[in-house]
Design a protein around this motif. Structure first.
Motif, PDB file in Angstrom:
ATOM      1  N   VAL A   1     -19.941  18.068   9.409  1.00  0.00           N
ATOM      2  CA  VAL A   1     -19.654  18.341  10.659  1.00  0.00           C
ATOM      3  C   VAL A   1     -18.351  17.275  11.243  1.00  0.00           C
ATOM      4  CG1 VAL A   1     -21.809  19.366  11.287  1.00  0.00           C
ATOM      5  CG2 VAL A   1     -21.386  16.921  11.483  1.00  0.00           C
ATOM      6  N   PRO A   2     -17.767  17.454  12.185  1.00  0.00           N
ATOM      7  CA  PRO A   2     -16.684  16.489  12.578  1.00  0.00           C
ATOM      8  C   PRO A   2     -17.541  15.119  12.832  1.00  0.00           C
ATOM      9  CG  PRO A   2     -16.625  18.671  13.869  1.00  0.00           C
ATOM     10  CD  PRO A   2     -17.654  18.638  13.121  1.00  0.00           C
ATOM     11  N   VAL A   3     -16.736  13.984  12.622  1.00  0.00           N
ATOM     12  CA  VAL A   3     -17.320  12.786  12.645  1.00  0.00           C
ATOM     13  C   VAL A   3     -16.383  11.976  13.362  1.00  0.00           C
ATOM     14  CG1 VAL A   3     -17.985  10.583  11.403  1.00  0.00           C
ATOM     15  CG2 VAL A   3     -18.435  12.749  10.276  1.00  0.00           C
ATOM     16  N   PRO A   4     -16.542  11.841  14.847  1.00  0.00           N
ATOM     17  CA  PRO A   4     -15.689  11.040  15.663  1.00  0.00           C
ATOM     18  C   PRO A   4     -15.817   9.527  15.387  1.00  0.00           C
ATOM     19  CG  PRO A   4     -17.513  11.919  16.690  1.00  0.00           C
ATOM     20  CD  PRO A   4     -17.734  12.275  15.596  1.00  0.00           C
ATOM     21  N   GLY A   5     -14.635   8.863  15.636  1.00  0.00           N
ATOM     22  CA  GLY A   5     -14.578   7.378  15.516  1.00  0.00           C
ATOM     23  C   GLY A   5     -13.306   6.855  15.509  1.00  0.00           C
ATOM     24  N   THR A   6     -13.252   5.736  14.873  1.00  0.00           N
ATOM     25  CA  THR A   6     -11.979   5.082  14.920  1.00  0.00           C
ATOM     26  C   THR A   6     -11.480   4.831  13.472  1.00  0.00           C
ATOM     27  OG1 THR A   6     -12.586   3.614  17.003  1.00  0.00           O
ATOM     28  CG2 THR A   6     -10.947   2.614  15.466  1.00  0.00           C
ATOM     29  N   GLN A   7     -10.172   5.111  13.241  1.00  0.00           N
ATOM     30  CA  GLN A   7      -9.639   4.728  12.045  1.00  0.00           C
ATOM     31  C   GLN A   7      -8.722   3.638  12.038  1.00  0.00           C
ATOM     32  OE1 GLN A   7      -8.169   7.925   9.476  1.00  0.00           O
ATOM     33  NE2 GLN A   7      -6.264   7.070   9.133  1.00  0.00           N
ATOM     34  N   ILE A   8      -8.511   2.607  11.290  1.00  0.00           N
ATOM     35  CA  ILE A   8      -7.659   1.622  11.153  1.00  0.00           C
ATOM     36  C   ILE A   8      -6.654   1.814   9.799  1.00  0.00           C
ATOM     37  CG2 ILE A   8      -7.225  -0.905  11.391  1.00  0.00           C
ATOM     38  CD1 ILE A   8      -9.757  -1.245  12.776  1.00  0.00           C
ATOM     39  N   ASP A   9      -5.401   1.775  10.003  1.00  0.00           N
ATOM     40  CA  ASP A   9      -4.743   1.711   8.501  1.00  0.00           C
ATOM     41  C   ASP A   9      -3.820   0.207   8.809  1.00  0.00           C
ATOM     42  OD1 ASP A   9      -4.447   4.588   7.669  1.00  0.00           O
ATOM     43  OD2 ASP A   9      -4.457   4.939   9.589  1.00  0.00           O
ATOM     44  N   GLY A  10      -3.818  -0.328   7.702  1.00  0.00           N
ATOM     45  CA  GLY A  10      -3.107  -1.332   7.732  1.00  0.00           C
ATOM     46  C   GLY A  10      -2.518  -1.959   6.389  1.00  0.00           C
ATOM     47  N   CYS A  11      -2.070  -3.301   6.319  1.00  0.00           N
ATOM     48  CA  CYS A  11      -1.746  -3.896   4.863  1.00  0.00           C
ATOM     49  C   CYS A  11      -1.984  -5.171   4.828  1.00  0.00           C
ATOM     50  CB  CYS A  11      -0.524  -3.237   4.402  1.00  0.00           C
ATOM     51  SG  CYS A  11       0.987  -3.759   5.771  1.00  0.00           S
ATOM     52  N   PHE A  12      -2.248  -5.680   3.953  1.00  0.00           N
ATOM     53  CA  PHE A  12      -2.552  -7.411   3.662  1.00  0.00           C
ATOM     54  C   PHE A  12      -1.294  -7.810   3.176  1.00  0.00           C
ATOM     55  CE2 PHE A  12      -6.992  -5.948   3.330  1.00  0.00           C
ATOM     56  CZ  PHE A  12      -7.446  -6.582   4.279  1.00  0.00           C
ATOM     57  N   PRO A  13      -0.844  -8.973   3.378  1.00  0.00           N
ATOM     58  CA  PRO A  13       0.409  -9.636   2.792  1.00  0.00           C
ATOM     59  C   PRO A  13       0.470  -9.441   1.500  1.00  0.00           C
ATOM     60  CG  PRO A  13      -0.672 -11.205   4.282  1.00  0.00           C
ATOM     61  CD  PRO A  13      -1.677 -10.173   4.150  1.00  0.00           C
ATOM     62  N   ALA A  14       1.707  -8.818   1.100  1.00  0.00           N
ATOM     63  CA  ALA A  14       1.864  -8.577  -0.454  1.00  0.00           C
ATOM     64  C   ALA A  14       3.359  -8.804  -0.645  1.00  0.00           C
ATOM     65  CB  ALA A  14       1.567  -7.168  -0.647  1.00  0.00           C
ATOM     66  N   ALA A  15       3.863  -9.120  -1.943  1.00  0.00           N
ATOM     67  CA  ALA A  15       5.284  -9.445  -2.087  1.00  0.00           C
ATOM     68  C   ALA A  15       5.965  -8.215  -2.506  1.00  0.00           C
ATOM     69  CB  ALA A  15       5.264 -10.345  -3.315  1.00  0.00           C
ATOM     70  N   THR A  16       5.221  -6.988  -2.906  1.00  0.00           N
ATOM     71  CA  THR A  16       5.911  -5.804  -3.370  1.00  0.00           C
ATOM     72  C   THR A  16       5.741  -4.570  -2.323  1.00  0.00           C
ATOM     73  OG1 THR A  16       3.930  -5.238  -4.785  1.00  0.00           O
ATOM     74  CG2 THR A  16       5.695  -6.197  -5.857  1.00  0.00           C
ATOM     75  N   GLY A  17       6.764  -3.575  -2.615  1.00  0.00           N
ATOM     76  CA  GLY A  17       6.626  -2.497  -1.629  1.00  0.00           C
ATOM     77  C   GLY A  17       6.679  -1.407  -2.187  1.00  0.00           C
ATOM     78  N   LEU A  18       5.799  -0.938  -3.112  1.00  0.00           N
ATOM     79  CA  LEU A  18       5.751   0.421  -4.048  1.00  0.00           C
ATOM     80  C   LEU A  18       5.067   1.498  -2.896  1.00  0.00           C
ATOM     81  CD1 LEU A  18       4.679  -0.987  -7.380  1.00  0.00           C
ATOM     82  CD2 LEU A  18       6.817  -0.409  -6.910  1.00  0.00           C
ATOM     83  N   ASN A  19       4.226   1.036  -2.056  1.00  0.00           N
ATOM     84  CA  ASN A  19       3.570   2.070  -1.404  1.00  0.00           C
ATOM     85  C   ASN A  19       4.311   2.419   0.073  1.00  0.00           C
ATOM     86  OD1 ASN A  19       1.803   3.570   0.457  1.00  0.00           O
ATOM     87  ND2 ASN A  19      -0.060   2.499  -0.456  1.00  0.00           N
ATOM     88  N   THR A  20       4.689   3.625   0.152  1.00  0.00           N
ATOM     89  CA  THR A  20       5.573   4.063   1.018  1.00  0.00           C
ATOM     90  C   THR A  20       4.999   4.598   2.444  1.00  0.00           C
ATOM     91  OG1 THR A  20       6.094   6.026   0.178  1.00  0.00           O
ATOM     92  CG2 THR A  20       7.649   4.553  -0.346  1.00  0.00           C
ATOM     93  N   HIS A  21       3.523   4.581   2.319  1.00  0.00           N
ATOM     94  CA  HIS A  21       2.971   5.400   3.242  1.00  0.00           C
ATOM     95  C   HIS A  21       3.235   4.626   4.558  1.00  0.00           C
ATOM     96  CE1 HIS A  21       0.915   7.938   0.971  1.00  0.00           C
ATOM     97  NE2 HIS A  21      -0.164   7.446   0.841  1.00  0.00           N
ATOM     98  N   HIS A  22       3.242   5.268   5.952  1.00  0.00           N
ATOM     99  CA  HIS A  22       3.682   4.874   7.100  1.00  0.00           C
ATOM    100  C   HIS A  22       5.021   4.276   7.409  1.00  0.00           C
ATOM    101  CE1 HIS A  22      -0.615   5.283   8.314  1.00  0.00           C
ATOM    102  NE2 HIS A  22      -0.800   4.419   7.021  1.00  0.00           N
ATOM    103  N   GLY A  23       5.977   4.570   6.182  1.00  0.00           N
ATOM    104  CA  GLY A  23       7.055   3.973   6.141  1.00  0.00           C
ATOM    105  C   GLY A  23       7.262   2.444   6.242  1.00  0.00           C
ATOM    106  N   TRP A  24       6.225   1.830   5.667  1.00  0.00           N
ATOM    107  CA  TRP A  24       6.354   0.619   5.577  1.00  0.00           C
ATOM    108  C   TRP A  24       6.713  -0.094   4.263  1.00  0.00           C
ATOM    109  CZ3 TRP A  24       0.220   0.245   7.416  1.00  0.00           C
ATOM    110  CH2 TRP A  24       0.074   0.307   8.633  1.00  0.00           C
ATOM    111  N   ARG A  25       6.723   0.759   3.408  1.00  0.00           N
ATOM    112  CA  ARG A  25       7.065   0.251   1.861  1.00  0.00           C
ATOM    113  C   ARG A  25       6.713  -1.051   1.719  1.00  0.00           C
ATOM    114  NH1 ARG A  25      10.504   3.343  -0.629  1.00  0.00           N
ATOM    115  NH2 ARG A  25      11.650   4.854   0.500  1.00  0.00           N
ATOM    116  N   HIS A  26       5.278  -1.158   1.598  1.00  0.00           N
ATOM    117  CA  HIS A  26       4.305  -2.234   1.583  1.00  0.00           C
ATOM    118  C   HIS A  26       3.222  -2.084   0.704  1.00  0.00           C
ATOM    119  CE1 HIS A  26       2.314  -5.957   2.857  1.00  0.00           C
ATOM    120  NE2 HIS A  26       3.413  -6.287   3.643  1.00  0.00           N
TER     121      HIS A  26
END
Length: 458
Positions: free
Chosen positions: A84-109
């Motif tokens: 069933v629908p599960v209401p709540g809060t979602q947090i998307d983020g990233c920790f410090p990193a030297a590389t940028g292979l992940n392009t999600h959110h346009g962050w390249r981080h």
């Protein structure tokens, strides 16, 4: 979904979507208002209050990426427990990193994560690491939907590096896998603190779980960071040992002998493939695995530990589908004779079996990428050899393979493992929270006349 034409295997390494695939949704129109909590240590983060944290809602709102979990689940859904629908809060983020292979959110981080906090919280938290070289939404369908519906807060990391160029992360051979250990522990600590701040109460249970590379990461956490967790579920994790077995000790043999078997049916080639670890009865899966998994996996993971192998003038990942006898071809790769530095790099990330918390492992008997004898049976022996057998159970699931998406390509010949995860996870809860011993480790048969998704026949 039934395929009547040539089988197309599930996407093993789906391309990263355009950043627009993760758009910023319209402000929530409901009546819930809460202060935004911050994930400690995150370099970037954004929060959203959602009407539904499961994929049924996040696909509509733009808070998941279906390409991350494409092919991991069977399309046939008679065994699905529709959340069933599960209401709540979602947090998307990233920790410090030297590389940028992940392009999600346009962050390249890299070192991106997703943390979901349901309103109706059960007081518990599960952290996971993405399988394969996928990214942080990879477990949304096969794990998070079910866990969220049961009230769990859920957090997943991309392991700090992802995508087809994941091997380029890190400065030293072996750094890539070492980062997986660090990133999952980092997320566990941060997710726990965030849940405490969000709910005003400490999570009273913290579990770790993962499939494939996430299963390896789960094993590592319970060996090296057991104090963070109450227990874990290892879904067909790979085994890394400096003296073998590991991926580099069996994949070259698959690459060397499969083409001859495919082209001529040579019985000697077939015997060599079985001797190298492929399970008897899995032959119908070999063509797709040769096309999608074996070659790419061997070349890119070999580049993590032994980038000098191909030789001067050749890329670190070698030449795709280079047959035996081709200079620098991975079909001829001989891990045992490689320099000591290669074995030392694998030793840095090797498993010991010395788990410090309860661990339930399960693995399909028809796994054709990580054969069960080499990666699951051998790990169970390692745990026993470390004197930790009392903390471990291993379930060999008859008819299961590495990716549930293959169930749609071969209906009736393969057994989905997603429902097995749910049963095994419940057994872990009972063990940790109520002291109920789980069933003894064993092969779980796929009997005629028994529901092929039911392993409660233990």
């Amino acid at each position: 979904m039934t395929h009547t034409g040539p089988a197309t295997p599930p996407a093993a390494h789906p391309p990263a979507p355009h950043p627009a695939a993760l758009h910023t949704p319209a402000p929530h129109s409901g009546s819930r208002h809460r202060a935004t909590v911050s994930v400690p240590g995150a370099e970037l983060q954004k929060s959203a209050v959602l009407d539904d944290l499961t994929t049924a809602g996040t696909l509509r709102s733009g808070h998941t990426v279906a390409a991350d979990w494409e092919g991991l689940h069977a399309a046939e859904d008679r065994w699905q427990e529709r959340p069933v629908p599960v209401p709540g809060t979602q947090i998307d983020g990233c920790f410090p990193a030297a590389t940028g292979l992940n392009t999600h959110h346009g962050w390249r981080h890299d070192a991106q994560f997703v943390l979901r906090l349901p309103d109706a919280w059960n007081g518990k938290l599960v952290v996971t690491a993405a399988p394969g070289i996928r990214r942080q939404y990879a477990c949304d369908r096969i794990m998070a939907d079910w866990l969220l519906a049961r009230g769990y807060a859920c957090a997943t990391t991309d392991k700090g590096n992802s995508g087809p160029d994941f091997h380029s992360a890190g400065e030293r051979p072996g750094d890539v896998l070492a980062d997986w250990e660090r990133r999952l522990a980092e997320l566990a600590v941060a997710a726990r603190a965030t849940a405490r701040a969000h709910y005003g109460a400490e999570p009273h249970r913290l579990y770790v779980a993962g499939v494939s590379n996430g299963g390896y990461a789960t094993r590592v956490q319970l060996e090296r960071h057991a104090d963070l967790y109450d227990g874990g579920v290892d879904w067909e994790g790979p085994l890394w040992r400096a003296g073998g077995p590991n991926l580099l000790t069996h994949l070259p043999a698959f690459l060397a002998h499969y083409p001859r078997y495919r082209d001529t049916g040579d019985p000697a080639a077939h015997r060599r493939l079985l001797a190298a670890g492929l399970p008897a009865g899995s032959e119908f899966l070999w063509a797709a695995h040769h096309q999608v998994y074996w070659d790419f996996t061997q070349r890119t993971y070999r580049a993590v530990f032994d980038p000098d192998y191909p030789g001067p003038g050749l890329p670190s990942t070698g030449t795709p589908f280079a047959g035996a006898g081709t200079p620098g071809g991975d079909a001829d790769y001989d891990y045992a004779t490689r320099p000591a530095a290669v074995h030392e790099a694998v030793a840095r990330v090797s498993l010991t079996g010395a788990i410090g918390r309860p661990l339930l492992s399960f693995h399909g008997t028809l796994d054709t990428l990580l054969p069960i004898a080499l990666h699951s049976d051998a790990y169970a022996e390692l745990v026993a050899g470390a004197g930790r057998a009392a903390l471990h159970r291993q379930y060999r699931i008859e008819g299961g393979t590495h990716v549930d998406g293959f169930c749609d390509l071969h209906p009736g010949r393969l057994r989905p493992l997603t429902p097995v995860f749910r049963t095994v996870f419940r057994a872990l809860e009972e063990w940790v929270e109520n002291g109920v011993e789980p069933p003894a480790g064993r092969t779980v048969p796929w009997r005629d006349g028994v529901d092929d998704t039911d392993i409660r026949t233990w």
